[in-house]
Design an enzyme around this catalytic site. Structure first.
Site, PDB file in Angstrom:
ATOM      1  N   HIS A   1       5.032   6.640   0.544  1.00  0.00           N
ATOM      2  CA  HIS A   1       5.841   5.681  -0.194  1.00  0.00           C
ATOM      3  C   HIS A   1       5.055   4.393  -0.423  1.00  0.00           C
ATOM      4  O   HIS A   1       4.024   4.157   0.218  1.00  0.00           O
ATOM      5  CB  HIS A   1       7.143   5.362   0.556  1.00  0.00           C
ATOM      6  CG  HIS A   1       6.924   4.844   1.938  1.00  0.00           C
ATOM      7  ND1 HIS A   1       6.772   5.675   3.030  1.00  0.00           N
ATOM      8  CD2 HIS A   1       6.812   3.577   2.432  1.00  0.00           C
ATOM      9  CE1 HIS A   1       6.591   4.954   4.120  1.00  0.00           C
ATOM     10  NE2 HIS A   1       6.601   3.674   3.776  1.00  0.00           N
TER      11      HIS A   1
ATOM     12  N   HIS B   1       4.127   7.103   7.663  1.00  0.00           N
ATOM     13  CA  HIS B   1       4.216   6.817   9.085  1.00  0.00           C
ATOM     14  C   HIS B   1       4.383   8.123   9.854  1.00  0.00           C
ATOM     15  O   HIS B   1       5.138   9.011   9.431  1.00  0.00           O
ATOM     16  CB  HIS B   1       5.392   5.885   9.373  1.00  0.00           C
ATOM     17  CG  HIS B   1       5.380   4.651   8.530  1.00  0.00           C
ATOM     18  ND1 HIS B   1       4.411   3.684   8.634  1.00  0.00           N
ATOM     19  CD2 HIS B   1       6.210   4.229   7.536  1.00  0.00           C
ATOM     20  CE1 HIS B   1       4.646   2.726   7.763  1.00  0.00           C
ATOM     21  NE2 HIS B   1       5.736   3.035   7.083  1.00  0.00           N
TER      22      HIS B   1
ATOM     23  N   LYS C   1      -7.407  -2.219   3.190  1.00  0.00           N
ATOM     24  CA  LYS C   1      -7.419  -1.901   4.613  1.00  0.00           C
ATOM     25  C   LYS C   1      -7.871  -0.465   4.861  1.00  0.00           C
ATOM     26  O   LYS C   1      -8.073   0.310   3.928  1.00  0.00           O
ATOM     27  CB  LYS C   1      -6.026  -2.132   5.203  1.00  0.00           C
ATOM     28  CG  LYS C   1      -5.548  -3.573   5.121  1.00  0.00           C
ATOM     29  CD  LYS C   1      -4.152  -3.729   5.719  1.00  0.00           C
ATOM     30  CE  LYS C   1      -3.667  -5.161   5.632  1.00  0.00           C
ATOM     31  NZ  LYS C   1      -2.294  -5.323   6.180  1.00  0.00           N
TER      32      LYS C   1
ATOM     33  N   GLN D   1       1.554   4.504   1.656  1.00  0.00           N
ATOM     34  CA  GLN D   1       1.391   4.752   3.079  1.00  0.00           C
ATOM     35  C   GLN D   1       2.394   5.777   3.567  1.00  0.00           C
ATOM     36  O   GLN D   1       3.323   6.156   2.853  1.00  0.00           O
ATOM     37  CB  GLN D   1       1.576   3.447   3.856  1.00  0.00           C
ATOM     38  CG  GLN D   1       2.923   2.789   3.636  1.00  0.00           C
ATOM     39  CD  GLN D   1       3.026   1.415   4.281  1.00  0.00           C
ATOM     40  OE1 GLN D   1       3.786   1.223   5.221  1.00  0.00           O
ATOM     41  NE2 GLN D   1       2.254   0.459   3.765  1.00  0.00           N
TER      42      GLN D   1
ATOM     43  N   ARG E   1      -2.574   4.701   5.648  1.00  0.00           N
ATOM     44  CA  ARG E   1      -2.599   4.284   4.247  1.00  0.00           C
ATOM     45  C   ARG E   1      -3.344   5.288   3.372  1.00  0.00           C
ATOM     46  O   ARG E   1      -4.303   5.924   3.804  1.00  0.00           O
ATOM     47  CB  ARG E   1      -3.230   2.902   4.125  1.00  0.00           C
ATOM     48  CG  ARG E   1      -2.423   1.823   4.853  1.00  0.00           C
ATOM     49  CD  ARG E   1      -3.108   0.469   4.809  1.00  0.00           C
ATOM     50  NE  ARG E   1      -2.313  -0.517   5.554  1.00  0.00           N
ATOM     51  CZ  ARG E   1      -2.437  -0.732   6.849  1.00  0.00           C
ATOM     52  NH1 ARG E   1      -3.338  -0.050   7.544  1.00  0.00           N
ATOM     53  NH2 ARG E   1      -1.686  -1.622   7.454  1.00  0.00           N
TER      54      ARG E   1
ATOM     55  N   GLU F   1      11.925   4.334   8.003  1.00  0.00           N
ATOM     56  CA  GLU F   1      12.284   3.063   7.381  1.00  0.00           C
ATOM     57  C   GLU F   1      13.409   3.258   6.370  1.00  0.00           C
ATOM     58  O   GLU F   1      13.582   4.331   5.803  1.00  0.00           O
ATOM     59  CB  GLU F   1      11.076   2.467   6.640  1.00  0.00           C
ATOM     60  CG  GLU F   1       9.893   2.160   7.524  1.00  0.00           C
ATOM     61  CD  GLU F   1       8.699   1.661   6.732  1.00  0.00           C
ATOM     62  OE1 GLU F   1       7.982   0.790   7.254  1.00  0.00           O
ATOM     63  OE2 GLU F   1       8.462   2.146   5.605  1.00  0.00           O
TER      64      GLU F   1
ATOM     65  N   SER G   1       0.802  -1.228   0.000  1.00  0.00           N
ATOM     66  CA  SER G   1       0.000   0.000   0.000  1.00  0.00           C
ATOM     67  C   SER G   1       0.834   1.278   0.000  1.00  0.00           C
ATOM     68  O   SER G   1       1.934   1.333   0.557  1.00  0.00           O
ATOM     69  CB  SER G   1      -0.922   0.017   1.221  1.00  0.00           C
ATOM     70  OG  SER G   1      -0.173   0.030   2.418  1.00  0.00           O
TER      71      SER G   1
ATOM     72  N   LYS H   1       8.124   5.661  12.906  1.00  0.00           N
ATOM     73  CA  LYS H   1       8.503   4.473  12.148  1.00  0.00           C
ATOM     74  C   LYS H   1       9.276   4.842  10.882  1.00  0.00           C
ATOM     75  O   LYS H   1       8.876   4.495   9.775  1.00  0.00           O
ATOM     76  CB  LYS H   1       7.258   3.660  11.793  1.00  0.00           C
ATOM     77  CG  LYS H   1       7.543   2.243  11.304  1.00  0.00           C
ATOM     78  CD  LYS H   1       6.241   1.552  10.939  1.00  0.00           C
ATOM     79  CE  LYS H   1       6.499   0.155  10.421  1.00  0.00           C
ATOM     80  NZ  LYS H   1       5.248  -0.499   9.961  1.00  0.00           N
TER      81      LYS H   1
END
Length: 365
Positions: A221, A60, A246, A58, A240, A85, A56, A83
């Protein structure tokens, strides 16, 4: 790989979670600084992902927003941590990250009327701001454009996407990362999903093995295809935007993003030589929680790692060999994973007849 309760690692051949090993003596397992700063927990999650179907679009939240969301809706946002990444390609890898240069988005509005139809209220103002506006005006116009797209009615999205796919679907697409090829691919995976139109707003990254990119807080991203190593701060918080069945928290998503924009190269993270090592490089993003070391050995070569101040998790992705610590030797093969406590020197040696590749996540304060 790690100690997060949603997917804790276990000691091989047992039901003992890695967190129990850490909890026995956090200062020894993690090192005093890491144990103190991160409440006795490994501060990162370490993953290997193989993307057959796009993951997805999304973002954070940063720590401040994560704490607010967790306090208000703990059933949705499970913790109060950020979060950030980092992903390192193991194969050819396609991803989307950050907003494109604004002139590219303006060009797509002209080239793809189906895209413009979904953002008709904000398109003209966006083009004007993109051409002559201040940076603040550009970001505000980008936010308005993205918000209109994300809030487009599902029936309108389906209608325009079906028109677009019908118009371009029969054309040959030699470049799998071109906007048209991605529209066709993503619509086949997520039919009539508004996230397909994000191809026209987000940078597309085409990575070769060993290339990496960093995704900071509040940065949109998505992963499209390929295999990668991924490391992140320990959190489950995801907001998301599309390419998902979801929950989508559109108001929070639209409000949280930084709306930074620019060329995709700005997202790439270059490795540097690891001090004291001959066959290893380190990918070191601008955060404290983690860095990742890549070790590449030819047959018979070895690399000595002097005791690092924080906890390490090593995974072998190719080849065979031996890991030797102060007490014993351990066989290395693809998929084998080792937890190395702080201040523990060890040596990795490749088998005589085959190269070895390993990745090691670490936290060095």
């Amino acid at each position: 790989m790690g100690t997060h309760p949603s997917g804790p690692s276990k000691v091989f051949g047992t039901d003992t979670p890695l967190s129990d090993v850490v909890d026995e003596c956090p200062e020894q397992a993690l090192g005093p600084k890491v144990a103190s700063k991160y409440q006795g927990q490994i501060p990162y999650l370490f993953k290997v992902l193989s993307i057959e179907k796009a993951l997805s679009i999304q973002a954070h939240p940063d720590k401040q927003l994560a704490q607010k969301l967790h306090s208000e809706r703990p059933s949705v946002y499970k913790d109060g941590n950020h979060k950030p990444e980092m992903s390192i390609a193991l194969t050819d890898f396609i991803a989307m990250s950050g907003f494109r240069p604004l002139d590219e988005i303006s060009g797509f509005l002209d080239t793809y009327p189906e895209f413009q139809a979904l953002v008709s209220s904000s398109a003209a103002g966006f083009k004007q701001a993109a051409a002559t506006g201040s940076e603040a005006e550009k970001k505000q116009a980008l936010k308005q454009l993205f918000a209109e797209l994300m809030n487009a009615a599902a029936d309108d999205v389906a209608r325009e996407l079906q028109k677009l796919v019908k118009r371009i679907g029969g054309q040959e697409q030699p470049d799998a990362a071109s906007p048209q090829a991605l529209v066709v691919r993503l619509n086949s995976e997520y039919p009539d999903d508004v996230g397909v139109f994000c191809v026209f707003m987000l940078n597309v990254l085409c990575l070769q093995p060993g290339d990496a990119f960093y995704m900071g807080p509040n940065d949109p991203h998505a992963y499209v295809s390929g295999d990668c190593i991924e490391c992140m701060a320990t959190s489950d918080n995801v907001i998301r935007a599309g390419l998902t069945p979801k929950m989508r928290d559109v108001p929070v998503l639209v409000d949280m993003l930084t709306y930074d924009h620019g060329a995709p190269d700005a997202k790439l993270l270059k490795p540097t030589g690891l001090v004291g090592a001959q066959h290893s490089v380190i990918y070191d993003p601008p955060i404290d929680e983690f860095a990742v070391i890549r070790t590449q050995l030819e047959g018979g070569q070895s690399e000595r790692f002097e005791g690092m101040a924080g906890p390490q998790i090593l995974i072998v992705v190719d080849g065979k060999g031996v890991l030797t610590d102060s007490e014993e030797s351990h066989v290395l093969a693809p998929g084998y994973v080792f937890f190395v406590v702080a201040d523990s020197p060890f040596t990795v040696r490749a088998a005589a007849d085959k190269p070895l590749v390993a990745y090691t996540a670490t936290c060095q304060l």
